[in-house]
Design an enzyme around this catalytic site. Structure first.
Site, PDB file in Angstrom:
ATOM      1  N   ASP A   1      -2.997 -18.525   0.391  1.00  0.00           N
ATOM      2  CA  ASP A   1      -3.668 -19.153   0.391  1.00  0.00           C
ATOM      3  C   ASP A   1      -4.562 -19.896   0.769  1.00  0.00           C
ATOM      4  O   ASP A   1      -5.832 -19.926   0.912  1.00  0.00           O
ATOM      5  CB  ASP A   1      -2.742 -19.347  -1.683  1.00  0.00           C
ATOM      6  CG  ASP A   1      -1.473 -19.982  -1.507  1.00  0.00           C
ATOM      7  OD1 ASP A   1      -1.626 -20.797   0.085  1.00  0.00           O
ATOM      8  OD2 ASP A   1      -1.434 -21.297  -2.073  1.00  0.00           O
TER       9      ASP A   1
ATOM     10  N   ASP B   1      -6.774  -7.472   4.363  1.00  0.00           N
ATOM     11  CA  ASP B   1      -7.096  -6.384   3.512  1.00  0.00           C
ATOM     12  C   ASP B   1      -8.668  -7.979   2.640  1.00  0.00           C
ATOM     13  O   ASP B   1     -10.185  -7.457   2.413  1.00  0.00           O
ATOM     14  CB  ASP B   1      -6.949  -5.583   1.970  1.00  0.00           C
ATOM     15  CG  ASP B   1      -8.241  -4.961   1.194  1.00  0.00           C
ATOM     16  OD1 ASP B   1      -8.701  -3.993   2.121  1.00  0.00           O
ATOM     17  OD2 ASP B   1      -8.234  -5.053  -0.076  1.00  0.00           O
TER      18      ASP B   1
ATOM     19  N   TYR C   1       0.949  -1.376  -0.251  1.00  0.00           N
ATOM     20  CA  TYR C   1      -0.030  -0.025  -0.197  1.00  0.00           C
ATOM     21  C   TYR C   1       0.875   0.982   0.505  1.00  0.00           C
ATOM     22  O   TYR C   1       0.088   1.893  -0.651  1.00  0.00           O
ATOM     23  CB  TYR C   1      -0.816   0.217   1.241  1.00  0.00           C
ATOM     24  CG  TYR C   1      -1.795  -0.647   1.041  1.00  0.00           C
ATOM     25  CD1 TYR C   1      -2.418  -2.127   0.800  1.00  0.00           C
ATOM     26  CD2 TYR C   1      -3.025   0.200   0.997  1.00  0.00           C
ATOM     27  CE1 TYR C   1      -3.969  -2.433   0.055  1.00  0.00           C
ATOM     28  CE2 TYR C   1      -4.912  -0.496   1.041  1.00  0.00           C
ATOM     29  CZ  TYR C   1      -4.675  -1.946   0.701  1.00  0.00           C
ATOM     30  OH  TYR C   1      -5.807  -2.951   0.477  1.00  0.00           O
TER      31      TYR C   1
ATOM     32  N   ASP D   1     -12.601  -9.241   3.686  1.00  0.00           N
ATOM     33  CA  ASP D   1     -13.760  -9.193   3.405  1.00  0.00           C
ATOM     34  C   ASP D   1     -13.978 -10.428   3.002  1.00  0.00           C
ATOM     35  O   ASP D   1     -16.063 -11.220   3.586  1.00  0.00           O
ATOM     36  CB  ASP D   1     -13.476  -8.539   1.555  1.00  0.00           C
ATOM     37  CG  ASP D   1     -13.767  -7.596   1.465  1.00  0.00           C
ATOM     38  OD1 ASP D   1     -14.037  -6.718   2.783  1.00  0.00           O
ATOM     39  OD2 ASP D   1     -14.856  -6.494   0.509  1.00  0.00           O
TER      40      ASP D   1
ATOM     41  N   LYS E   1       3.182 -14.901   2.772  1.00  0.00           N
ATOM     42  CA  LYS E   1       3.108 -16.570   1.796  1.00  0.00           C
ATOM     43  C   LYS E   1       4.831 -16.633   1.700  1.00  0.00           C
ATOM     44  O   LYS E   1       5.624 -16.090   1.209  1.00  0.00           O
ATOM     45  CB  LYS E   1       2.874 -15.665   0.563  1.00  0.00           C
ATOM     46  CG  LYS E   1       3.131 -16.290  -1.010  1.00  0.00           C
ATOM     47  CD  LYS E   1       1.920 -17.625  -1.240  1.00  0.00           C
ATOM     48  CE  LYS E   1       2.060 -17.995  -2.287  1.00  0.00           C
ATOM     49  NZ  LYS E   1       1.071 -19.421  -3.026  1.00  0.00           N
TER      50      LYS E   1
HETATM   51  C1  IPM Z   1     -10.464  -1.182   3.201  1.00  0.00           C
HETATM   52  C2  IPM Z   1     -10.516  -0.737   2.470  1.00  0.00           C
HETATM   53  C3  IPM Z   1      -9.529  -0.036   2.072  1.00  0.00           C
HETATM   54  C4  IPM Z   1      -8.467  -0.693   2.172  1.00  0.00           C
HETATM   55  C5  IPM Z   1      -9.880   0.759   0.921  1.00  0.00           C
HETATM   56  C6  IPM Z   1     -10.906   2.179   0.205  1.00  0.00           C
HETATM   57  C7  IPM Z   1      -8.324   1.141   0.185  1.00  0.00           C
HETATM   58  O1  IPM Z   1     -10.804  -2.112   1.395  1.00  0.00           O
HETATM   59  O2  IPM Z   1     -10.808  -0.776   4.357  1.00  0.00           O
HETATM   60  O3  IPM Z   1     -10.508  -2.716   3.621  1.00  0.00           O
HETATM   61  O4  IPM Z   1      -7.822  -1.297   0.932  1.00  0.00           O
HETATM   62  O5  IPM Z   1      -7.287  -0.577   2.866  1.00  0.00           O
HETATM   63 MG    MG Z   2     -11.009  -3.834   1.939  1.00  0.00          MG
END
Ligand code: IPM
Ligand code: MG
Length: 357
Positions: free
Chosen positions: A223, A247, A141, A251, A191
Protein backbone atom coordinates in the site's frame (compact mmCIF):
# COMPACT_ATOMS: atom_id res chain seq x y z
CA UNK A 1 21.90 -15.73 -35.79
CA UNK A 2 18.97 -17.72 -37.03
CA UNK A 3 15.76 -17.83 -35.05
CA UNK A 4 12.17 -18.96 -35.09
CA UNK A 5 9.63 -16.49 -33.76
CA UNK A 6 6.02 -17.27 -33.01
CA UNK A 7 3.69 -14.30 -33.38
CA UNK A 8 0.40 -14.31 -31.44
CA UNK A 9 -1.45 -11.12 -32.36
CA UNK A 10 -4.47 -12.08 -30.22
CA UNK A 11 -7.37 -9.68 -29.86
CA UNK A 12 -8.26 -6.02 -30.39
CA UNK A 13 -5.33 -3.68 -30.88
CA UNK A 14 -3.01 -6.65 -30.34
CA UNK A 15 -3.37 -7.40 -34.05
CA UNK A 16 -2.41 -3.88 -35.12
CA UNK A 17 0.54 -3.35 -32.80
CA UNK A 18 2.00 -6.82 -33.45
CA UNK A 19 2.02 -6.14 -37.19
CA UNK A 20 4.18 -3.04 -36.60
CA UNK A 21 6.46 -4.86 -34.18
CA UNK A 22 7.08 -7.65 -36.71
CA UNK A 23 7.81 -5.02 -39.36
CA UNK A 24 10.47 -3.53 -37.10
CA UNK A 25 11.87 -6.99 -36.31
CA UNK A 26 12.28 -7.70 -40.02
CA UNK A 27 14.12 -4.42 -40.58
CA UNK A 28 16.50 -5.09 -37.67
CA UNK A 29 17.13 -8.65 -38.83
CA UNK A 30 17.92 -7.40 -42.32
CA UNK A 31 20.27 -4.71 -41.10
CA UNK A 32 22.19 -6.95 -38.72
CA UNK A 33 22.08 -10.02 -40.99
CA UNK A 34 20.03 -12.33 -38.84
CA UNK A 35 17.78 -14.93 -40.36
CA UNK A 36 14.30 -15.06 -38.89
CA UNK A 37 11.34 -17.25 -39.54
CA UNK A 38 8.00 -16.00 -38.28
CA UNK A 39 4.97 -18.19 -37.72
CA UNK A 40 1.59 -17.05 -36.52
CA UNK A 41 -0.94 -18.77 -34.28
CA UNK A 42 -4.15 -18.13 -32.35
CA UNK A 43 -4.48 -17.05 -28.72
CA UNK A 44 -7.27 -15.46 -26.69
CA UNK A 45 -10.74 -14.50 -27.89
CA UNK A 46 -9.96 -15.06 -31.56
CA UNK A 47 -8.78 -18.57 -30.70
CA UNK A 48 -12.04 -19.30 -28.84
CA UNK A 49 -14.01 -18.10 -31.85
CA UNK A 50 -12.06 -20.26 -34.28
CA UNK A 51 -11.30 -23.38 -32.21
CA UNK A 52 -13.38 -23.22 -29.03
CA UNK A 53 -10.22 -22.94 -26.88
CA UNK A 54 -8.35 -19.78 -25.77
CA UNK A 55 -5.01 -21.63 -25.95
CA UNK A 56 -5.32 -24.33 -28.65
CA UNK A 57 -2.98 -27.34 -28.65
CA UNK A 58 -1.47 -26.24 -31.95
CA UNK A 59 -0.50 -22.87 -30.43
CA UNK A 60 1.02 -24.68 -27.47
CA UNK A 61 3.14 -26.92 -29.70
CA UNK A 62 4.35 -23.97 -31.78
CA UNK A 63 5.12 -21.89 -28.67
CA UNK A 64 7.21 -24.64 -27.13
CA UNK A 65 9.09 -25.11 -30.39
CA UNK A 66 9.78 -21.41 -31.06
CA UNK A 67 12.94 -19.62 -29.92
CA UNK A 68 10.78 -16.75 -28.68
CA UNK A 69 7.13 -15.72 -28.69
CA UNK A 70 5.75 -12.25 -29.40
CA UNK A 71 2.22 -11.61 -28.21
CA UNK A 72 -0.13 -8.69 -28.87
CA UNK A 73 -2.99 -8.70 -26.37
CA UNK A 74 -5.86 -10.91 -25.28
CA UNK A 75 -9.34 -9.83 -24.25
CA UNK A 76 -12.63 -9.73 -26.12
CA UNK A 77 -16.02 -8.78 -24.72
CA UNK A 78 -18.68 -11.49 -24.64
CA UNK A 79 -17.09 -14.19 -22.48
CA UNK A 80 -17.76 -12.63 -19.05
CA UNK A 81 -20.05 -15.47 -17.93
CA UNK A 82 -17.53 -18.22 -18.71
CA UNK A 83 -15.02 -19.63 -16.20
CA UNK A 84 -11.45 -18.33 -16.57
CA UNK A 85 -10.32 -21.41 -18.54
CA UNK A 86 -12.77 -20.49 -21.29
CA UNK A 87 -12.12 -16.76 -21.35
CA UNK A 88 -9.49 -15.03 -23.51
CA UNK A 89 -7.43 -14.23 -20.38
CA UNK A 90 -7.31 -17.96 -19.63
CA UNK A 91 -5.31 -18.35 -22.84
CA UNK A 92 -2.67 -15.94 -21.59
CA UNK A 93 -2.44 -17.66 -18.22
CA UNK A 94 -2.21 -21.00 -20.04
CA UNK A 95 0.65 -20.01 -22.31
CA UNK A 96 2.59 -18.42 -19.45
CA UNK A 97 2.33 -21.64 -17.50
CA UNK A 98 3.06 -23.92 -20.48
CA UNK A 99 6.21 -21.94 -21.31
CA UNK A 100 7.25 -21.79 -17.65
CA UNK A 101 7.91 -18.05 -17.82
CA UNK A 102 8.06 -17.17 -14.14
CA UNK A 103 9.78 -13.78 -14.34
CA UNK A 104 7.88 -10.88 -15.84
CA UNK A 105 10.16 -7.90 -16.41
CA UNK A 106 8.44 -4.56 -16.92
CA UNK A 107 10.84 -1.67 -17.44
CA UNK A 108 9.33 1.73 -16.66
CA UNK A 109 11.44 4.33 -18.37
CA UNK A 110 10.49 7.91 -19.13
CA UNK A 111 11.90 9.22 -22.40
CA UNK A 112 12.83 12.89 -21.94
CA UNK A 113 10.65 13.92 -24.89
CA UNK A 114 7.59 12.44 -23.16
CA UNK A 115 7.99 14.51 -20.01
CA UNK A 116 4.83 16.46 -20.75
CA UNK A 117 2.78 13.35 -21.53
CA UNK A 118 2.79 12.30 -17.89
CA UNK A 119 0.04 13.92 -15.81
CA UNK A 120 2.59 14.29 -13.00
CA UNK A 121 4.85 17.29 -12.47
CA UNK A 122 7.97 17.29 -14.68
CA UNK A 123 10.54 17.57 -11.90
CA UNK A 124 8.91 14.66 -10.09
CA UNK A 125 9.01 12.16 -12.97
CA UNK A 126 12.12 13.31 -14.88
CA UNK A 127 14.73 10.56 -14.72
CA UNK A 128 12.31 7.73 -13.87
CA UNK A 129 14.04 4.44 -14.69
CA UNK A 130 12.86 1.36 -12.83
CA UNK A 131 12.39 -2.30 -13.57
CA UNK A 132 9.41 -4.11 -12.12
CA UNK A 133 10.19 -7.82 -11.63
CA UNK A 134 6.83 -9.53 -11.23
CA UNK A 135 6.51 -13.20 -10.27
CA UNK A 136 4.25 -14.61 -12.98
CA UNK A 137 3.31 -18.23 -12.23
CA UNK A 138 2.25 -18.24 -8.60
CA UNK A 139 0.01 -16.52 -6.08
CA UNK A 140 -3.68 -15.90 -6.57
CA UNK A 141 -3.59 -16.37 -10.33
CA UNK A 142 -3.01 -20.12 -10.19
CA UNK A 143 -3.61 -21.19 -6.58
CA UNK A 144 -5.98 -24.09 -5.86
CA UNK A 145 -8.68 -24.46 -4.65
CA UNK A 146 -10.54 -21.77 -6.51
CA UNK A 147 -14.01 -21.17 -7.87
CA UNK A 148 -17.53 -19.96 -7.18
CA UNK A 149 -19.90 -22.41 -5.51
CA UNK A 150 -23.54 -22.35 -4.43
CA UNK A 151 -26.58 -20.65 -5.88
CA UNK A 152 -27.93 -17.13 -5.58
CA UNK A 153 -28.13 -15.59 -2.99
CA UNK A 154 -25.80 -17.96 -1.15
CA UNK A 155 -22.81 -18.11 -3.47
CA UNK A 156 -19.33 -18.39 -2.04
CA UNK A 157 -16.10 -17.64 -3.95
CA UNK A 158 -12.59 -18.84 -3.15
CA UNK A 159 -9.16 -18.05 -4.49
CA UNK A 160 -5.98 -19.33 -2.95
CA UNK A 161 -2.78 -17.37 -2.63
CA UNK A 162 0.08 -19.80 -2.46
CA UNK A 163 3.87 -19.51 -2.74
CA UNK A 164 6.63 -22.03 -2.19
CA UNK A 165 10.19 -21.21 -1.13
CA UNK A 166 11.43 -22.38 -4.54
CA UNK A 167 9.11 -20.00 -6.41
CA UNK A 168 10.20 -17.03 -4.32
CA UNK A 169 13.87 -17.96 -4.49
CA UNK A 170 14.11 -18.09 -8.27
CA UNK A 171 12.36 -14.76 -8.82
CA UNK A 172 14.40 -13.08 -6.06
CA UNK A 173 17.63 -14.34 -7.66
CA UNK A 174 16.51 -12.93 -10.99
CA UNK A 175 15.80 -9.54 -9.38
CA UNK A 176 19.20 -9.38 -7.62
CA UNK A 177 21.03 -10.44 -10.80
CA UNK A 178 19.25 -7.74 -12.80
CA UNK A 179 19.94 -5.15 -10.10
CA UNK A 180 23.66 -5.89 -10.42
CA UNK A 181 23.47 -4.70 -14.02
CA UNK A 182 21.66 -1.52 -12.95
CA UNK A 183 21.87 0.73 -9.87
CA UNK A 184 22.16 -2.19 -7.45
CA UNK A 185 19.01 -1.61 -5.44
CA UNK A 186 16.06 -3.95 -4.93
CA UNK A 187 12.78 -2.91 -3.33
CA UNK A 188 10.84 -6.04 -2.38
CA UNK A 189 7.11 -5.37 -2.13
CA UNK A 190 4.82 -7.43 0.09
CA UNK A 191 1.99 -7.21 2.64
CA UNK A 192 3.98 -8.80 5.42
CA UNK A 193 1.87 -7.21 8.18
CA UNK A 194 -1.19 -9.25 7.12
CA UNK A 195 -0.59 -12.02 4.58
CA UNK A 196 1.28 -15.26 5.31
CA UNK A 197 2.51 -15.61 1.73
CA UNK A 198 4.14 -12.22 2.22
CA UNK A 199 5.79 -13.30 5.47
CA UNK A 200 7.41 -16.23 3.68
CA UNK A 201 8.21 -13.93 0.75
CA UNK A 202 10.14 -11.52 2.96
CA UNK A 203 11.98 -14.32 4.76
CA UNK A 204 13.10 -15.96 1.51
CA UNK A 205 14.09 -12.67 -0.15
CA UNK A 206 16.28 -11.91 2.88
CA UNK A 207 17.87 -15.37 2.60
CA UNK A 208 18.62 -14.94 -1.11
CA UNK A 209 20.01 -11.47 -0.43
CA UNK A 210 22.86 -13.04 1.57
CA UNK A 211 24.42 -14.02 -1.77
CA UNK A 212 24.18 -10.45 -3.04
CA UNK A 213 25.78 -8.24 -0.38
CA UNK A 214 26.70 -5.67 -3.05
CA UNK A 215 23.00 -5.05 -3.78
CA UNK A 216 20.97 -2.87 -1.41
CA UNK A 217 17.67 -4.45 -0.30
CA UNK A 218 14.65 -2.57 1.01
CA UNK A 219 11.23 -3.93 1.92
CA UNK A 220 8.08 -1.97 1.26
CA UNK A 221 4.47 -2.76 2.07
CA UNK A 222 2.39 -2.75 -1.09
CA UNK A 223 0.00 0.00 0.00
CA UNK A 224 2.74 2.48 0.84
CA UNK A 225 4.64 1.37 -2.27
CA UNK A 226 1.64 2.37 -4.39
CA UNK A 227 1.96 5.85 -2.93
CA UNK A 228 5.75 6.11 -3.18
CA UNK A 229 5.71 5.04 -6.84
CA UNK A 230 3.91 8.29 -7.61
CA UNK A 231 5.50 10.57 -5.02
CA UNK A 232 9.13 9.37 -5.28
CA UNK A 233 9.48 7.39 -8.53
CA UNK A 234 13.20 8.13 -8.82
CA UNK A 235 13.94 6.30 -5.58
CA UNK A 236 13.16 2.95 -7.26
CA UNK A 237 15.57 0.79 -9.23
CA UNK A 238 14.40 -2.87 -9.26
CA UNK A 239 10.95 -3.53 -7.79
CA UNK A 240 10.50 -7.20 -6.86
CA UNK A 241 6.99 -8.43 -6.18
CA UNK A 242 4.45 -11.25 -6.41
CA UNK A 243 1.99 -11.84 -9.23
CA UNK A 244 -1.02 -9.71 -8.38
CA UNK A 245 0.80 -6.85 -6.66
CA UNK A 246 2.99 -6.67 -9.77
CA UNK A 247 -0.03 -6.60 -12.06
CA UNK A 248 -1.49 -3.64 -10.19
CA UNK A 249 1.73 -1.70 -9.56
CA UNK A 250 2.87 -1.99 -13.17
CA UNK A 251 -0.29 -0.37 -14.52
CA UNK A 252 0.13 2.36 -11.93
CA UNK A 253 3.78 2.87 -12.86
CA UNK A 254 2.92 3.16 -16.54
CA UNK A 255 1.62 6.65 -15.77
CA UNK A 256 5.23 7.62 -15.03
CA UNK A 257 6.28 6.65 -18.57
CA UNK A 258 3.72 8.95 -20.17
CA UNK A 259 1.31 6.28 -21.40
CA UNK A 260 0.60 2.60 -20.91
CA UNK A 261 1.14 2.47 -24.67
CA UNK A 262 4.87 2.83 -23.94
CA UNK A 263 5.40 -0.18 -21.66
CA UNK A 264 6.97 -3.36 -23.06
CA UNK A 265 7.36 -6.55 -21.08
CA UNK A 266 9.46 -9.69 -21.13
CA UNK A 267 8.45 -12.93 -19.46
CA UNK A 268 11.45 -15.17 -18.98
CA UNK A 269 11.80 -18.82 -18.08
CA UNK A 270 14.55 -21.40 -18.15
CA UNK A 271 17.61 -21.34 -20.40
CA UNK A 272 17.31 -23.90 -23.22
CA UNK A 273 20.11 -26.27 -24.27
CA UNK A 274 20.99 -23.93 -27.18
CA UNK A 275 21.61 -21.10 -24.71
CA UNK A 276 18.49 -19.13 -25.63
CA UNK A 277 16.26 -18.08 -22.71
CA UNK A 278 12.61 -19.08 -23.02
CA UNK A 279 10.74 -15.84 -23.50
CA UNK A 280 7.26 -14.49 -24.07
CA UNK A 281 7.19 -10.82 -25.02
CA UNK A 282 4.12 -8.64 -24.81
CA UNK A 283 3.12 -5.03 -24.34
CA UNK A 284 1.74 -4.33 -20.84
CA UNK A 285 -1.41 -2.77 -22.29
CA UNK A 286 -4.48 -4.88 -23.09
CA UNK A 287 -6.64 -5.34 -26.18
CA UNK A 288 -8.40 -1.94 -25.82
CA UNK A 289 -11.66 -2.93 -27.57
CA UNK A 290 -12.75 0.74 -27.59
CA UNK A 291 -10.09 1.74 -30.13
CA UNK A 292 -9.52 -1.63 -31.83
CA UNK A 293 -9.41 -1.69 -35.62
CA UNK A 294 -9.07 2.08 -35.88
CA UNK A 295 -5.33 2.34 -36.56
CA UNK A 296 -5.03 4.57 -33.47
CA UNK A 297 -3.13 2.39 -30.99
CA UNK A 298 0.43 3.21 -29.96
CA UNK A 299 2.67 0.42 -31.32
CA UNK A 300 5.73 1.46 -29.28
CA UNK A 301 5.11 -0.93 -26.37
CA UNK A 302 4.97 -3.85 -28.84
CA UNK A 303 8.03 -2.53 -30.69
CA UNK A 304 9.85 -2.16 -27.36
CA UNK A 305 8.89 -5.77 -26.61
CA UNK A 306 10.77 -6.84 -29.76
CA UNK A 307 13.77 -4.94 -28.39
CA UNK A 308 13.39 -6.82 -25.11
CA UNK A 309 13.23 -10.12 -27.03
CA UNK A 310 16.47 -9.41 -28.84
CA UNK A 311 18.18 -8.49 -25.59
CA UNK A 312 16.84 -11.07 -23.12
CA UNK A 313 16.29 -14.14 -25.32
CA UNK A 314 19.14 -13.75 -27.77
CA UNK A 315 21.61 -11.46 -25.98
CA UNK A 316 21.62 -9.04 -28.95
CA UNK A 317 22.23 -5.82 -27.02
CA UNK A 318 23.30 -3.72 -29.99
CA UNK A 319 20.19 -4.58 -32.00
CA UNK A 320 18.00 -3.87 -28.98
CA UNK A 321 19.71 -0.52 -28.40
CA UNK A 322 19.16 0.37 -32.07
CA UNK A 323 15.41 -0.09 -31.59
CA UNK A 324 15.42 2.10 -28.48
CA UNK A 325 17.32 4.83 -30.36
CA UNK A 326 14.88 4.64 -33.28
CA UNK A 327 11.96 4.95 -30.85
CA UNK A 328 13.63 7.96 -29.27
CA UNK A 329 14.04 9.62 -32.68
CA UNK A 330 10.34 9.12 -33.42
CA UNK A 331 9.31 10.42 -30.00
CA UNK A 332 11.46 13.52 -30.44
CA UNK A 333 9.92 14.23 -33.83
CA UNK A 334 6.49 14.41 -32.18
CA UNK A 335 5.05 12.04 -34.79
CA UNK A 336 3.19 9.97 -32.21
CA UNK A 337 -0.27 8.52 -31.55
CA UNK A 338 -3.11 10.23 -29.69
CA UNK A 339 -2.27 8.73 -26.27
CA UNK A 340 0.93 10.81 -26.40
CA UNK A 341 -0.84 13.91 -27.73
CA UNK A 342 -0.03 13.28 -31.41
CA UNK A 343 -2.12 12.70 -34.53
CA UNK A 344 -0.28 9.79 -36.18
CA UNK A 345 -1.67 6.33 -36.87
CA UNK A 346 -0.36 2.99 -35.68
CA UNK A 347 1.04 2.23 -39.13
CA UNK A 348 2.66 5.66 -39.49
CA UNK A 349 4.47 5.29 -36.16
CA UNK A 350 5.65 1.78 -37.15
CA UNK A 351 6.90 3.09 -40.48
CA UNK A 352 8.67 5.98 -38.75
CA UNK A 353 10.53 3.58 -36.42
CA UNK A 354 11.57 1.46 -39.44
CA UNK A 355 12.77 4.58 -41.26
CA UNK A 356 14.74 5.73 -38.20
CA UNK A 357 16.42 2.32 -38.07
C1 IPM B 1 -1.20 -8.15 -17.57
C2 IPM B 1 -2.67 -8.40 -17.76
C3 IPM B 1 -2.97 -9.87 -17.52
C4 IPM B 1 -2.56 -10.18 -16.10
C5 IPM B 1 -4.43 -10.27 -17.78
C6 IPM B 1 -4.89 -9.89 -19.16
C7 IPM B 1 -4.65 -11.74 -17.54
O1 IPM B 1 -3.40 -7.56 -16.94
O2 IPM B 1 -0.40 -8.81 -18.25
O3 IPM B 1 -0.85 -7.31 -16.76
O4 IPM B 1 -3.32 -9.93 -15.16
O5 IPM B 1 -1.45 -10.70 -15.92
MG1 MG C 1 -2.22 -6.08 -15.93
Amino acid sequence: MKFNILSLPGDGIGVEVTREAIKVLNVVAGRYKHEIEIREALLGGIAIQKTGQPFPDETKALALEADAVLMGAVGLPGFEKEPLEKRPEGGLLGIRRAMGVYANLRPVFLFESLLDSSPLKNDLVRGTDMLIVRELLGGLYYGQPKGIEGEYPNERAVNTMVYTRMEIERIAKMAFELARRRRKKVTSVDKENVIDCSRLWRRVVMDVHKDYPDVELQHQLVDSCAMLLITKPKSFDVVLTENMFGDILSDEASVLAGSIGMLPSASIGAQKPNGVFTGLYEPVHGSAPDIAGQNKANPLAAIGSVGAMLEYSFGLKEESAAITRAMETVLKSGDVTADLGGTKTTVEVGDAVCAAL
